[in-house]
Design a protein around this motif. Structure first.
Motif, PDB file in Angstrom:
ATOM      1  N   VAL A 106       0.853  -1.184   0.000  1.00  0.00           N
ATOM      2  CA  VAL A 106       0.000   0.000   0.000  1.00  0.00           C
ATOM      3  C   VAL A 106       0.893   1.239   0.000  1.00  0.00           C
ATOM      4  CG1 VAL A 106      -1.769   1.272   1.265  1.00  0.00           C
ATOM      5  CG2 VAL A 106      -1.784  -1.226   1.284  1.00  0.00           C
ATOM      6  N   PRO A 107       0.783   2.097  -1.013  1.00  0.00           N
ATOM      7  CA  PRO A 107       1.571   3.328  -1.004  1.00  0.00           C
ATOM      8  C   PRO A 107       1.065   4.270   0.096  1.00  0.00           C
ATOM      9  CG  PRO A 107       0.070   3.313  -2.873  1.00  0.00           C
ATOM     10  CD  PRO A 107      -0.059   1.983  -2.195  1.00  0.00           C
ATOM     11  N   ALA A 108       1.925   5.161   0.520  1.00  0.00           N
ATOM     12  CA  ALA A 108       1.568   6.082   1.607  1.00  0.00           C
ATOM     13  C   ALA A 108       0.304   6.867   1.300  1.00  0.00           C
ATOM     14  CB  ALA A 108       2.731   7.040   1.882  1.00  0.00           C
ATOM     15  N   ASP A 109       0.127   7.267   0.045  1.00  0.00           N
ATOM     16  CA  ASP A 109      -1.070   8.040  -0.294  1.00  0.00           C
ATOM     17  C   ASP A 109      -2.315   7.175  -0.484  1.00  0.00           C
ATOM     18  OD1 ASP A 109      -0.315   6.866  -2.688  1.00  0.00           O
ATOM     19  OD2 ASP A 109      -0.600   8.687  -3.871  1.00  0.00           O
ATOM     20  N   GLY A 110      -2.176   5.857  -0.347  1.00  0.00           N
ATOM     21  CA  GLY A 110      -3.320   4.958  -0.487  1.00  0.00           C
ATOM     22  C   GLY A 110      -3.760   4.298   0.808  1.00  0.00           C
ATOM     23  N   GLU A 111      -3.121   4.693   1.910  1.00  0.00           N
ATOM     24  CA  GLU A 111      -3.433   4.050   3.189  1.00  0.00           C
ATOM     25  C   GLU A 111      -4.868   4.296   3.641  1.00  0.00           C
ATOM     26  OE1 GLU A 111      -0.450   5.008   6.069  1.00  0.00           O
ATOM     27  OE2 GLU A 111       1.114   3.972   4.921  1.00  0.00           O
ATOM     28  N   ASP A 112      -5.379   5.505   3.442  1.00  0.00           N
ATOM     29  CA  ASP A 112      -6.768   5.798   3.841  1.00  0.00           C
ATOM     30  C   ASP A 112      -7.750   4.976   3.022  1.00  0.00           C
ATOM     31  OD1 ASP A 112      -5.927   7.597   5.765  1.00  0.00           O
ATOM     32  OD2 ASP A 112      -6.241   9.354   4.493  1.00  0.00           O
ATOM     33  N   ALA A 113      -7.492   4.840   1.724  1.00  0.00           N
ATOM     34  CA  ALA A 113      -8.371   4.054   0.851  1.00  0.00           C
ATOM     35  C   ALA A 113      -8.331   2.581   1.237  1.00  0.00           C
ATOM     36  CB  ALA A 113      -7.972   4.236  -0.608  1.00  0.00           C
ATOM     37  N   ALA A 114      -7.147   2.070   1.542  1.00  0.00           N
ATOM     38  CA  ALA A 114      -7.024   0.667   1.946  1.00  0.00           C
ATOM     39  C   ALA A 114      -7.747   0.421   3.268  1.00  0.00           C
ATOM     40  CB  ALA A 114      -5.554   0.278   2.049  1.00  0.00           C
ATOM     41  N   ALA A 115      -7.618   1.351   4.193  1.00  0.00           N
ATOM     42  CA  ALA A 115      -8.316   1.222   5.481  1.00  0.00           C
ATOM     43  C   ALA A 115      -9.830   1.258   5.284  1.00  0.00           C
ATOM     44  CB  ALA A 115      -7.878   2.320   6.437  1.00  0.00           C
TER      45      ALA A 115
END
Length: 63
Positions: free
Chosen positions: A39-48
């Motif tokens: 998970v890229p740093a800018d995709g952590e919210d989307a993954a969560a």
């Protein structure tokens, strides 16, 4: 961070794909498939959000 899928728990609701389409695809029957586990740093919210959307807890985030 990694996104992990327990495919035995997936029931094909497809709710996880909407918040994280860059990381999750649905197969022809609607079951989740990971495009990428990292998970890229800018995709952590989307993954969560994808983890939270799964009613069967088939997805989880790990460090």
């Amino acid at each position: 961070m990694k996104l992990l899928l327990d495919s035995t728990r997936c029931q094909g609701y497809g709710l996880c794909c909407d918040p994280a389409p860059e990381q999750i695809d649905l197969d022809e029957w609607g079951y989740a498939q990971l495009r990428e586990t990292s998970v890229p740093a800018d995709g952590e919210d989307a993954a969560a959000a994808a983890v939270a959307a799964c009613p069967n807890s088939a997805l989880r985030l790990a460090k």
